[in-house]
Each structure stands twice: as structure tokens, then as C-alpha cells.
Design an enzyme around this catalytic site. Structure first.
Site, PDB file in Angstrom:
ATOM      1  N   TYR A 116      10.624  27.761 -16.719  1.00 25.33           N
ATOM      2  CA  TYR A 116      10.717  26.473 -17.430  1.00 25.33           C
ATOM      3  C   TYR A 116      11.774  26.563 -18.547  1.00 25.33           C
ATOM      4  CZ  TYR A 116       8.920  22.671 -20.494  1.00 25.33           C
ATOM      5  OH  TYR A 116       8.771  21.560 -21.291  1.00 25.33           O
ATOM      6  N   ASP A 159      12.744  10.265  -5.513  1.00 27.84           N
ATOM      7  CA  ASP A 159      12.667  11.714  -5.323  1.00 27.84           C
ATOM      8  C   ASP A 159      13.969  12.311  -5.851  1.00 27.84           C
ATOM      9  OD1 ASP A 159      12.522  14.305  -4.531  1.00 27.84           O
ATOM     10  OD2 ASP A 159      12.316  13.885  -2.376  1.00 27.84           O
ATOM     11  N   ILE A 160      13.870  13.017  -6.961  1.00 25.51           N
ATOM     12  CA  ILE A 160      15.113  13.528  -7.592  1.00 25.51           C
ATOM     13  C   ILE A 160      15.798  14.603  -6.751  1.00 25.51           C
ATOM     14  CG2 ILE A 160      14.407  12.942  -9.937  1.00 25.51           C
ATOM     15  CD1 ILE A 160      13.982  16.156 -10.143  1.00 25.51           C
ATOM     16  N   ASP A 190       8.439   7.786  -9.705  1.00 30.84           N
ATOM     17  CA  ASP A 190       7.782   9.078  -9.447  1.00 30.84           C
ATOM     18  C   ASP A 190       7.692   9.237  -7.937  1.00 30.84           C
ATOM     19  OD1 ASP A 190       5.957  11.416  -9.586  1.00 30.84           O
ATOM     20  OD2 ASP A 190       5.749  10.806 -11.661  1.00 30.84           O
ATOM     21  N   LEU A 247       4.348  11.565 -20.526  1.00 30.79           N
ATOM     22  CA  LEU A 247       5.127  10.737 -21.441  1.00 30.79           C
ATOM     23  C   LEU A 247       5.700   9.460 -20.857  1.00 30.79           C
ATOM     24  CD1 LEU A 247       7.156  13.678 -23.039  1.00 30.79           C
ATOM     25  CD2 LEU A 247       5.051  12.626 -23.891  1.00 30.79           C
ATOM     26  N   GLY A 296       9.994  11.030 -13.108  1.00 24.92           N
ATOM     27  CA  GLY A 296       8.771  11.758 -13.474  1.00 24.92           C
ATOM     28  C   GLY A 296       7.867  10.887 -14.329  1.00 24.92           C
ATOM     29  N   GLY A 297       7.837   9.607 -14.016  1.00 21.35           N
ATOM     30  CA  GLY A 297       7.218   8.618 -14.888  1.00 21.35           C
ATOM     31  C   GLY A 297       5.704   8.674 -14.968  1.00 21.35           C
ATOM     32  N   LEU A 298       5.056   9.416 -14.054  1.00 29.69           N
ATOM     33  CA  LEU A 298       3.592   9.469 -14.104  1.00 29.69           C
ATOM     34  C   LEU A 298       3.070  10.713 -14.821  1.00 29.69           C
ATOM     35  CD1 LEU A 298       2.650   8.095 -10.554  1.00 29.69           C
ATOM     36  CD2 LEU A 298       2.854   6.856 -12.720  1.00 29.69           C
TER      37      LEU A 298
HETATM   38  C1  AKB Z   1       4.538  23.243 -22.394  1.00 29.77           C
HETATM   39  O1  AKB Z   1       3.606  23.715 -23.067  1.00 29.77           O
HETATM   40  O2  AKB Z   1       5.002  23.797 -21.383  1.00 29.77           O
HETATM   41  C2  AKB Z   1       5.158  21.965 -22.873  1.00 29.77           C
HETATM   42  C3  AKB Z   1       6.277  22.236 -23.811  1.00 29.77           C
HETATM   43  C4  AKB Z   1       6.015  22.710 -25.186  1.00 29.77           C
HETATM   44  O3  AKB Z   1       7.402  22.081 -23.449  1.00 29.77           O
HETATM   45  N1  AKB Z   1       4.177  21.142 -23.497  1.00 29.77           N
END
Ligand code: AKB
Length: 332
Positions: free
Chosen positions: A159, A70-71, A52, A31, A26-28
Site C-alpha cells: 500500500y 472498472d479502473i 465502483d 470516503l 472507488g466510490g463505495l
Molecule cells: C490504513 O490504515 O491503511 C488507512 C490509511 C492510514 O491510509 N486508513
């Protein structure tokens, strides 16, 4: 397949060996490039491979090794790890909080199935693994002010759920197979040269670009929404420091790290000290607001400070000066 009997892992201390050979997935994103630059300074240009599934911009392509990875494709991942004799993997591929809510199936695939591939390839080839977690791994039933390392984690985003899963799976592989798994829970990260993609804390980056370019900013969170935040240089240094920390200093494998905590109102007031004409209106995005309202307001990172000496350098005034200076210079 990895079985518990065929592996005894040893943490690789950098001083005892040649430099590590690092792969960043996910290098692009926000971070990857910054981390690659820092790690390349420490370990040598050719020892840090950025990867990436997207086409890298020219300056990224010319600054050091870049590879397609591709992960979700285990064979592709294994080939890269084996062919390049990878010893450390930094796993940055993930869909962030807001964009994940809009694409739950894709977020589940990338953030959960992708992580399974990463864990297996690392366990199979004795690769040390760093995976970032987030303030988003907590939820409305967690203590929010401050949030300690160990407490209830019931996030309400895909997430957050995928990051709790990553924390637990990484620690499980560590205990069962001896995988050298290390994880930091990042707060919202603020960077000038790279853009975040689809997070809830993105407003704290966008405000600087809009303040410099148009003098107007539309904030999608309420003025009093308090969240933990950090300047990117501190975040990347923390990542290098935890990778380098001797295993015996780590009493845990997943640590909160923090630098500051502020609301949009606080940030606007500080930016207006430099750009008094900045005009801000609040147009709240209900999805992002609900996410932010369930996240920590303050992050307790005392274990990271005690165990491996974590210390942030940037407070809000330095952060603002650096962001406005860099974005101002780039736009001239
Ligand atoms: C997000 O807002 O989803 C991220 C995080 C805080 O993990 N920047």
C-alpha cells in the site's frame, strides 16, 4: 498515448467556468459517498458521478448518478470520461494497508496498474486529478515525530509503496504533461456512517460501534501506538479546498494534512468519559502492529496550512461527541 508535445494544460479554476464534472472512483469505500454529498452540494447533483465495481446500496443509487467503472479496464474508463465530459477525477479506488499485505498481487494491480490507467485517461482528456496518499507512504526510516512533507520515504507495505509511486507519477505527469495533479496525504480517517475496509487505523472507527452496541472492544494495536487521525468531515473539506485552490497557491503537489494524534489508550479514556462501562482488551495483530510502528506518530502539515489555508475543526472531544451521537442515533 500522451506525448509531451501535444499538451499544454491549464488548471481549471471553478469560478471561471461552469461547475466541474466530477467522477469519483472507488466510490463505495469509506470516503466516496461523503465526498459525493459534499461535492454535489457545491457543484450540483448531476455533476458528480460516483462509481465502483460493486452494486450500490439503494440509498446511494437514489441519491445521485452512479455508474459502473472498472479502473483496470482502460476502454471502459475512457468511455465514461468522454461520454460524461468529465473535468475532474477523484481516484479513491485502492486496497488499504492491512488487506494489501494479505493480497499483494491484487493490491499491485489495483493500486499501481489502476493508477496508470487513471493518469493516462486524465492526461489524454485534460482531466484534473486528485489522488489521496497517506501516512502509510512513510516508513521506519522516515522521521516519525513529526513527519514533514519532504523526507525519506521507504514504506514496507505494498500500500505504502503504491502510494509513493502515485505521488511520484502524478508529479511527473504534472511536470512532463502539465496534468493538474493534486494529492493529500490523509491520516487515519474516522467516520460514523461508513466503514473503512482493511486498514491499520480501523480500530479507531470500530471502537465507537462496539462501545455503543456491546460495551466491549478488542483492540488489535498496542495501547501506546500513536498515529495521526482526522474526522471525516475535515478530510472531505480539505479535499474540496485543495481541488478549489488556485494553482499559484500550491508550492507543491503533494501535501500532508493532519488534525490530531492519539493512542488507543487516549481514545479509550476519552470514550469512557461518555460510556464509563466500556471494557477494552488488547489482542495485538502482529501485521497491523508492525505497520503502525513504521508509520508517523505526528504529521507536520504546516505547508498545507501556509499555502492554501488548511485548518482542521475537529479535536478529539468533538470527534468523540459526534461519533457517539451519530452511531447512537443510528442504532436506536
Ligand atoms: C490504513 O490504515 O491503511 C488507512 C490509511 C492510514 O491510509 N486508513
Amino acid at each position: 498515448q500522451v506525448t509531451s508535445s501535444d499538451v499544454t494544460f491549464h488548471s481549471v479554476s471553478f469560478s471561471e467556468t461552469d461547475h466541474p464534472k466530477v467522477l469519483i472512483t472507488g466510490g463505495l469505500g469509506q470516503l466516496g459517498m461523503g465526498l459525493a454529498t459534499l461535492l454535489r452540494k457545491n457543484f450540483g447533483n448531476k455533476n458528480v458521478i460516483l462509481s465502483d465495481i460493486r452494486m450500490p446500496p439503494n440509498h446511494v443509487y437514489h441519491s445521485g448518478p452512479f455508474i459502473y467503472a472498472d479502473i483496470l479496464d482502460y476502454k471502459n474508463l475512457r468511455e465514461i470520461v468522454v461520454n460524461n465530459r468529465i473535468t475532474w477525477l477523484v481516484h479513491y479506488s485502492a486496497l488499504l494497508s492491512a488487506v494489501g499485505e494479505a493480497n499483494v498481487t491484487l493490491a499491485r494491480d489495483v493500486n499501481i496498474t489502476g493508477l496508470h490507467n487513471i493518469l493516462d485517461v486524465c492526461a489524454e482528456h485534460r482531466v484534473c486529478l486528485f489522488v489521496p496518499s497517506t501516512i502509510g507512504a512513510f516508513g521506519p526510516t522516515s522521521p516519525r515525530n513529526p513527519t514533514p512533507d519532504l523526507c525519506i520515504q521507504r514504506p514496507r507495505t505494498i500500500y505504502g509503496v503504491s502510494k509513493v509511486h502515485a505521488e511520484l507519477m502524478g508529479e511527473y505527469y504534472h511536470h512532463k504533461y502539465g496534468l493538474d495533479f493534486r494529492c493529500l496525504r490523509y491520516p487515519g480517517i474516522i467516520s460514523a456512517d461508513s466503514q473503512p475496509g482493511g486498514g491499520t487505523t480501523d480500530y479507531a472507527v470500530q471502537i465507537f460501534h462496539d462501545a455503543v452496541k456491546t460495551g466491549k472492544f478488542v483492540c488489535n494495536l498496542k495501547a501506546d501506538t500513536r498515529l495521526p487521525m482526522m474526522f471525516i468531515d475535515d478530510c472531505l473539506r480539505a479535499t474540496l479546498e485543495v481541488m478549489e485552490a488556485p494553482a499559484e497557491t500550491l508550492s507543491m503537489r503533494t501535501y500532508n494534512i493532519n488534525a490530531m494524534s492519539f493512542t488507543p489508550e487516549d481514545l479509550v479514556q476519552e470514550v469512557q468519559k461518555h460510556l464509563p462501562d466500556l471494557h477494552v482488551i488488547y489482542d495485538v495483530d502482529p501485521t497491523r502492529q508492525a505497520i503502525a510502528d513504521s508509520w508517523p506518530m505526528n504529521f507536520d502539515d504546516s505547508n498545507a496550512r501556509k499555502d492554501w489555508g488548511w485548518k482542521h475543526e475537529y479535536e478529539l472531544p468533538e470527534l468523540i461527541q459526534t461519533m457517539l451521537g451519530t452511531i447512537g442515533a443510528n442504532s436506536r
